[in-house]
Write a protein that holds these residues in place. Structure first.
Motif, short mmCIF file in Angstrom:
data_model
loop_
_atom_site.label_atom_id
_atom_site.label_comp_id
_atom_site.label_asym_id
_atom_site.label_seq_id
_atom_site.Cartn_x
_atom_site.Cartn_y
_atom_site.Cartn_z
N ALA A 57 80.43 -70.35 10.07
CA ALA A 57 81.21 -70.41 8.83
C ALA A 57 81.90 -69.09 8.57
N VAL A 58 81.20 -67.98 8.76
CA VAL A 58 81.78 -66.65 8.55
C VAL A 58 82.87 -66.38 9.59
N PHE A 59 82.64 -66.83 10.81
CA PHE A 59 83.60 -66.57 11.89
C PHE A 59 84.90 -67.35 11.68
N TRP A 60 84.80 -68.62 11.26
CA TRP A 60 85.97 -69.48 11.19
C TRP A 60 86.71 -69.44 9.84
N ASP A 61 86.01 -69.17 8.78
CA ASP A 61 86.65 -69.20 7.46
C ASP A 61 87.20 -67.81 7.12
N ARG A 62 88.51 -67.70 7.01
CA ARG A 62 89.13 -66.40 6.74
C ARG A 62 88.79 -65.89 5.35
N HIS A 63 88.47 -66.78 4.43
CA HIS A 63 88.09 -66.34 3.08
C HIS A 63 86.78 -65.56 3.08
N LEU A 64 86.00 -65.71 4.15
CA LEU A 64 84.72 -65.01 4.25
C LEU A 64 84.82 -63.73 5.08
N HIS A 65 86.03 -63.35 5.45
CA HIS A 65 86.20 -62.13 6.24
C HIS A 65 86.25 -60.90 5.34
N ILE A 66 85.19 -60.74 4.57
CA ILE A 66 85.01 -59.58 3.71
C ILE A 66 83.64 -59.00 4.03
N PRO A 67 83.39 -57.71 3.70
CA PRO A 67 82.14 -57.06 4.12
C PRO A 67 80.87 -57.83 3.79
N MET A 68 80.80 -58.41 2.59
CA MET A 68 79.57 -59.11 2.19
C MET A 68 79.21 -60.22 3.17
N TYR A 69 80.18 -61.01 3.57
CA TYR A 69 79.91 -62.15 4.45
C TYR A 69 79.88 -61.75 5.92
N ILE A 70 80.61 -60.71 6.28
CA ILE A 70 80.52 -60.19 7.65
C ILE A 70 79.10 -59.68 7.91
N LEU A 71 78.56 -58.96 6.94
CA LEU A 71 77.18 -58.48 7.06
C LEU A 71 76.20 -59.65 7.08
N LEU A 72 76.45 -60.66 6.26
CA LEU A 72 75.58 -61.84 6.24
C LEU A 72 75.62 -62.58 7.57
N GLY A 73 76.83 -62.72 8.15
CA GLY A 73 76.95 -63.38 9.45
C GLY A 73 76.19 -62.65 10.53
N ASN A 74 76.27 -61.31 10.53
CA ASN A 74 75.53 -60.52 11.51
C ASN A 74 74.03 -60.62 11.26
N PHE A 75 73.63 -60.66 10.00
CA PHE A 75 72.21 -60.79 9.67
C PHE A 75 71.67 -62.13 10.17
N SER A 76 72.45 -63.18 10.02
CA SER A 76 72.02 -64.51 10.49
C SER A 76 71.91 -64.54 12.01
N PHE A 77 72.86 -63.90 12.71
CA PHE A 77 72.78 -63.84 14.17
C PHE A 77 71.57 -63.01 14.60
#
Length: 323
Positions: A57-77
């Motif tokens: 979701a973080v990778f594909w949704d451009r609305h989530l390309h902000i630090p909060m969600y980038i960090l969340l995506g890395n945390f999930s990985f």
């Protein structure tokens, strides 16, 4: 002199006698072992799916390309990597008669599992710092947290655990192991490894305990201070909707922090303390499997943007083509 030399030789051969360990895991009948295998296989798949959905979701949704969600995506990985270091081996042990793991394999698992665990602690600190900047310094946030700084924090979060945890792994792996080689646990945990050693472990216990205390207490205090400042700023927001949104985000992060640090600190701040084996297994099970299972639910169910991105992901990216 000859007898003394023989004694020294015997001691050296005995010290190097352990080539593998036996992970007892959850001792029970064969039928119960199969039940455990099915339960933990389902949990493992749910962890992989839940965290993979957030990453996608973080990778594909451009609305989530902000630090909060980038960090969340890395945390999930990171969560995916974290559970994969131990759960597949645990599942294999449920089906195995011998339940053995090589000496090298044990310490490799030990290193990666706890390095990823350290990285999780650092990521929770970075995410708390990001929320502090976004809520307490909203006007300066874009200049303080530009893209290159966010990338630097991502790299820092991934690398620190691997560098820092070399110290305890090297220390414990250099201890002498002359038998027994049975670990009454489902992972290669440092606490039983230290107790299995036939070396004098006082110095190693002290260094390891000091390392854990500094890391866990330090990161935990940093996170609590960050959220204390955030809550103080949120209370000053005149808008009720704004307060609710800020509190909702912070509450989800704090829930993850309490679940992770609460269970980990019970185990590793005082590794020399005698703890019941059953207690060790339950606590380890909680922070190594249950917490990664709960985290995707906490982050997705309490966040409207994430729920919208996941809904969009399921409806558009993962629809099967018509035949």
């Amino acid at each position: 002199m000859a007898s003394e030399k023989r004694n020294i030789s015997d001691i050296e051969s005995t010290v190097n006698s352990v080539s593998h360990f036996i992970l007892l895991s959850f001792s029970s009948s064969r039928e119960i072992q199969m039940v455990y295998f099915v339960i933990f296989s389902v949990i493992y798949m749910l962890i992989l799916m839940g965290n993979a959905f957030i990453v996608c979701a973080v990778f594909w949704d451009r609305h989530l390309h902000i630090p909060m969600y980038i960090l969340l995506g890395n945390f999930s990985f990171l969560e995916i990597c974290y559970v994969t270091t131990t759960v597949p081996n645990m599942l294999a042990n449920f089906l195995s008669e011998t339940k053995t793991i090589t000496f090298v394999g044990c310490f490799v698992q030990f290193y990666f599992f706890f390095s990823f665990g350290c990285d999780e602690g650092f990521y929770l600190c970075i995410m708390a710092f990001d929320r502090y900047l976004a809520i307490c310094r909203p006007l300066h946030y874009p200049t303080i947290m530009p893209a290159h700084f966010c990338i630097g924090l991502v790299i820092f979060g991934w690398s620190c655990g691997f560098v820092l945890f070399l110290i305890p792994v090297v220390l414990i792996s250099q201890l002498s192991y002359c038998g027994p080689n049975i670990i009454d646990h489902f992972i290669c945990d440092p606490v039983p490894l230290i107790f299995l050693s036939c070396s004098k472990t006082h110095t190693t216990k002290f260094i390891y305990s000091t390392f854990n205390t500094i890391f866990m207490v330090g990161t935990f205090i940093f996170i609590l201070m960050s959220y204390a400042l955030v809550i103080n700023s949120v209370l000053r927001i005149p808008s009720t909707a704004g307060k609710h949104k800020a509190f909702s985000t912070c509450a989800s992060h704090l829930a993850v922090v309490i679940l992770f640090f609460g269970s980990v600190m019970m185990m590793y701040v005082r590794p020399g303390a005698e703890q019941p084996v059953g207690f060790q297994k339950v606590v380890t099970l909680f922070y190594s499997i249950i917490t990664p299972l709960i985290n995707p639910l906490i982050y997705s169910l309490r966040n409207k943007d994430m729920k919208a991105a996941l809904r969009k992901l399921l409806l558009t990216k993962m629809t099967f083509p018509k035949i």
